[in-house]
Motif scaffolding. Structure first.
Motif, PDB file in Angstrom:
ATOM      1  N   GLY A  11       0.815  -1.220   0.000  1.00  0.00           N
ATOM      2  CA  GLY A  11       0.000   0.000   0.000  1.00  0.00           C
ATOM      3  C   GLY A  11       0.845   1.266   0.000  1.00  0.00           C
ATOM      4  N   LEU A  12       1.877   1.287   0.829  1.00  0.00           N
ATOM      5  CA  LEU A  12       2.732   2.485   0.897  1.00  0.00           C
ATOM      6  C   LEU A  12       3.512   2.687  -0.399  1.00  0.00           C
ATOM      7  CD1 LEU A  12       4.077   2.168   4.562  1.00  0.00           C
ATOM      8  CD2 LEU A  12       2.412   3.815   3.692  1.00  0.00           C
ATOM      9  N   TRP A  13       3.959   1.573  -1.003  1.00  0.00           N
ATOM     10  CA  TRP A  13       4.710   1.702  -2.256  1.00  0.00           C
ATOM     11  C   TRP A  13       3.814   2.242  -3.375  1.00  0.00           C
ATOM     12  CZ3 TRP A  13       9.611   2.174  -2.632  1.00  0.00           C
ATOM     13  CH2 TRP A  13      10.295   1.943  -3.833  1.00  0.00           C
ATOM     14  N   ALA A  14       2.567   1.795  -3.404  1.00  0.00           N
ATOM     15  CA  ALA A  14       1.634   2.296  -4.416  1.00  0.00           C
ATOM     16  C   ALA A  14       1.209   3.737  -4.113  1.00  0.00           C
ATOM     17  CB  ALA A  14       0.404   1.392  -4.481  1.00  0.00           C
ATOM     18  N   ASN A  16     -14.108  14.524  -2.721  1.00  0.00           N
ATOM     19  CA  ASN A  16     -12.722  14.984  -2.653  1.00  0.00           C
ATOM     20  C   ASN A  16     -11.875  14.051  -3.520  1.00  0.00           C
ATOM     21  OD1 ASN A  16     -10.058  15.633  -2.003  1.00  0.00           O
ATOM     22  ND2 ASN A  16     -10.585  16.134   0.117  1.00  0.00           N
ATOM     23  N   VAL A  17     -11.654  14.462  -4.762  1.00  0.00           N
ATOM     24  CA  VAL A  17     -10.993  13.585  -5.730  1.00  0.00           C
ATOM     25  C   VAL A  17      -9.562  13.275  -5.312  1.00  0.00           C
ATOM     26  CG1 VAL A  17     -10.221  13.384  -8.120  1.00  0.00           C
ATOM     27  CG2 VAL A  17     -12.466  14.347  -7.619  1.00  0.00           C
ATOM     28  N   LYS A  18      -8.846  14.253  -4.794  1.00  0.00           N
ATOM     29  CA  LYS A  18      -7.451  14.013  -4.392  1.00  0.00           C
ATOM     30  C   LYS A  18      -7.375  12.945  -3.312  1.00  0.00           C
ATOM     31  CE  LYS A  18      -5.553  18.545  -5.570  1.00  0.00           C
ATOM     32  NZ  LYS A  18      -4.830  19.740  -5.071  1.00  0.00           N
ATOM     33  N   ARG A  19      -8.265  13.035  -2.350  1.00  0.00           N
ATOM     34  CA  ARG A  19      -8.266  12.019  -1.294  1.00  0.00           C
ATOM     35  C   ARG A  19      -8.623  10.654  -1.861  1.00  0.00           C
ATOM     36  NH1 ARG A  19     -11.876   9.676   2.247  1.00  0.00           N
ATOM     37  NH2 ARG A  19     -13.607  10.775   1.265  1.00  0.00           N
ATOM     38  N   MET A  20      -9.561  10.634  -2.813  1.00  0.00           N
ATOM     39  CA  MET A  20      -9.965   9.361  -3.424  1.00  0.00           C
ATOM     40  C   MET A  20      -8.801   8.715  -4.176  1.00  0.00           C
ATOM     41  SD  MET A  20     -13.080   8.667  -2.640  1.00  0.00           S
ATOM     42  CE  MET A  20     -13.370   7.393  -3.825  1.00  0.00           C
ATOM     43  N   VAL A  21      -8.006   9.545  -4.875  1.00  0.00           N
ATOM     44  CA  VAL A  21      -6.863   9.007  -5.616  1.00  0.00           C
ATOM     45  C   VAL A  21      -5.849   8.381  -4.657  1.00  0.00           C
ATOM     46  CG1 VAL A  21      -4.860   9.629  -7.031  1.00  0.00           C
ATOM     47  CG2 VAL A  21      -7.115  10.562  -7.576  1.00  0.00           C
ATOM     48  N   LEU A  22      -5.539   9.103  -3.579  1.00  0.00           N
ATOM     49  CA  LEU A  22      -4.565   8.592  -2.615  1.00  0.00           C
ATOM     50  C   LEU A  22      -5.039   7.292  -1.962  1.00  0.00           C
ATOM     51  CD1 LEU A  22      -3.357  11.843  -0.808  1.00  0.00           C
ATOM     52  CD2 LEU A  22      -1.987  10.290  -2.189  1.00  0.00           C
ATOM     53  N   VAL A  23      -6.282   7.296  -1.498  1.00  0.00           N
ATOM     54  CA  VAL A  23      -6.807   6.108  -0.819  1.00  0.00           C
ATOM     55  C   VAL A  23      -6.922   4.934  -1.785  1.00  0.00           C
ATOM     56  CG1 VAL A  23      -8.805   5.165   0.403  1.00  0.00           C
ATOM     57  CG2 VAL A  23      -8.034   7.486   0.895  1.00  0.00           C
ATOM     58  N   SER A  24      -7.374   5.199  -3.009  1.00  0.00           N
ATOM     59  CA  SER A  24      -7.557   4.116  -3.984  1.00  0.00           C
ATOM     60  C   SER A  24      -6.224   3.479  -4.362  1.00  0.00           C
ATOM     61  CB  SER A  24      -8.255   4.647  -5.240  1.00  0.00           C
ATOM     62  OG  SER A  24      -9.538   5.142  -4.926  1.00  0.00           O
ATOM     63  N   MET A  25      -5.200   4.297  -4.564  1.00  0.00           N
ATOM     64  CA  MET A  25      -3.893   3.739  -4.898  1.00  0.00           C
ATOM     65  C   MET A  25      -3.338   2.915  -3.729  1.00  0.00           C
ATOM     66  SD  MET A  25      -2.927   4.236  -7.990  1.00  0.00           S
ATOM     67  CE  MET A  25      -1.204   3.784  -7.815  1.00  0.00           C
ATOM     68  N   ALA A  26      -3.554   3.408  -2.511  1.00  0.00           N
ATOM     69  CA  ALA A  26      -3.060   2.671  -1.338  1.00  0.00           C
ATOM     70  C   ALA A  26      -3.782   1.327  -1.196  1.00  0.00           C
ATOM     71  CB  ALA A  26      -3.235   3.516  -0.086  1.00  0.00           C
TER      72      ALA A  26
END
Length: 378
Positions: A125-128, A243-253
């Motif tokens: 998760g952290l690497w992604a 909040n798209v930015k938060r969604m991108v971060l959480v989804s990648m993790a």
């Protein structure tokens, strides 16, 4: 009755694309076999008969379990319109770190296995999430960053997997790997296939749980609704308060966290160490299966079994004088065909929707409706 027909039509269109892709790939593969002087029907029969042997059936299921984690990791990003190409690097780094931690401690079984899985999920998760941070704050495409992270992972593993850092020399071999995980950190197999000398990976249970959580989160949670809305129309999602930015971060993790589990069936159920011959390239296989399975939990499961069947049943072809590389042609054609099939089905669905709207607009309105409305108001 009308609702049932609409449901049948929707379900039919959903399965039409992958079915069309598989049929097209079989046709092209058959043509290649015929041109090469081999009987296509006899070749398929040999693969099916070999797949029915208990040992081969077990290998197919075990391969499918690993592929399932990889495809779900990719599919999670796809639902957000994110292309996580870095699953390959995420699971390899996660497996290395999980193996190193698992081999360095001795805990009760539940805690030991739980710790190894937790390390794998956290590292993946952290690497992604690095790609997510670069996309949100620097505008860097996740496609570019995850591909570069794959290369960095390869270099990082080569640096860490040495005898003066995380690896030890394997007895009687030139291979090196992390210290073996003690028995308390291993997951026993399941005897699901009668008369088989092998066992199914015990992490089949975890794969089912992860698949259920994936389905529930995507289809029946507020987070899943926001994720699908952002993936389909980012501007509309922003307008509705997402909040798209938060969604991108959480989804990648989360995608990376699932990717961290890809190597766990092999690590905890078979090898118990991360060595130089640990499987690679599973992340790219996951991309093909996610596309074929339409990013759904059930579709990905079916696609994983199909890929497992093609990989393992092809071993018999060499003995029959047929190059087993023909399976690679089939898999490649499936990937290309599924893209074309999706576009054809999408255009057909769009035309059908336009016709339905036109039909409803052309229907005459009944004059009694306004009077009935006025009566109700009175």
């Amino acid at each position: 009755m009308k609702l049932n027909m609409d449901t049948v039509r929707r379900v039919g269109l959903s399965v039409a694309a992958p079915v069309l892709a598989i049929v097209l790939s079989l046709v092209i593969t058959s043509i290649v076999l015929a041109v090469a002087g081999n009987d296509p029907i006899a070749t398929v029969q040999q693969m099916i008969e070999y797949a029915q042997e208990p040992r081969t059936t077990t290998l197919i299921i075990n391969s499918a379990i690993t592929y399932y984690f990889a495809a779900l990791a990719v599919a999670f990003g796809f639902r957000m319109n994110l292309f996580n190409i870095g699953v390959d690097g995420q699971y390899r780094l996660a497996a290395l770190m999980a193996a190193a931690v698992g081999g360095a401690v001795d805990l009760p079984r539940v805690l030991h296995v739980g710790l190894i899985l937790l390390v794998a999920v956290m590292v993946g998760g952290l690497w992604a999430a690095i790609a997510g941070v670069l996309k949100v704050y620097r505008g860097i495409s996740e496609v570019i960053s995850t591909i570069m992270l794959n290369s960095i992972t390869t270099a990082l593993i080569a640096y860490l997997l040495t005898t003066d850092k995380l690896a030890v020399q394997a007895e009687g071999s030139n291979n090196i790997g992390t210290p073996e995980i003690p028995a308390s950190g291993r997951v026993g197999g399941l005897s699901l296939v009668p008369d088989s000398t092998l066992q199914v990976y015990g992490l089949l249970v975890l794969a089912v749980i992860v698949g259920f959580l994936y389905w529930f989160m995507i289809e029946h949670s507020r987070f899943g609704f926001d994720l699908r809305a952002t993936g389909r129309n980012e501007e509309a999602a922003v307008a509705s308060g997402v909040n798209v930015k938060r969604m991108v971060l959480v989804s990648m993790a989360i995608s990376g966290g699932i990717a961290g589990l890809v190597g766990m069936p092999q690590l905890l159920g078979s090898s118990y160490t991360y060595s130089l011959d640990f499987p690679t390239g599973l992340g790219f296989t996951g991309i093909a299966i996610a596309l074929l399975g339409r990013n759904t939990a059930l579709g990905v499961a079916i696609g994983s079994l199909l890929w497992g069947f093609l990989d393992n049943s092809s071993q018999i072809l060499d003995l029959e004088g047929v190059p087993k590389e023909i399976v690679m042609i089939t898999q490649g054609v499936i990937v290309l065909s599924v893209v074309i099939a999706y576009e054809l089905v999408r255009r057909y669905r769009l035309v059908a929707q336009q016709r339905e709207v036109g039909r409803r607009l052309s229907e005459p309105t009944t004059p009694s409706e306004p009077n009935a409305t006025q009566g109700a108001q009175a």
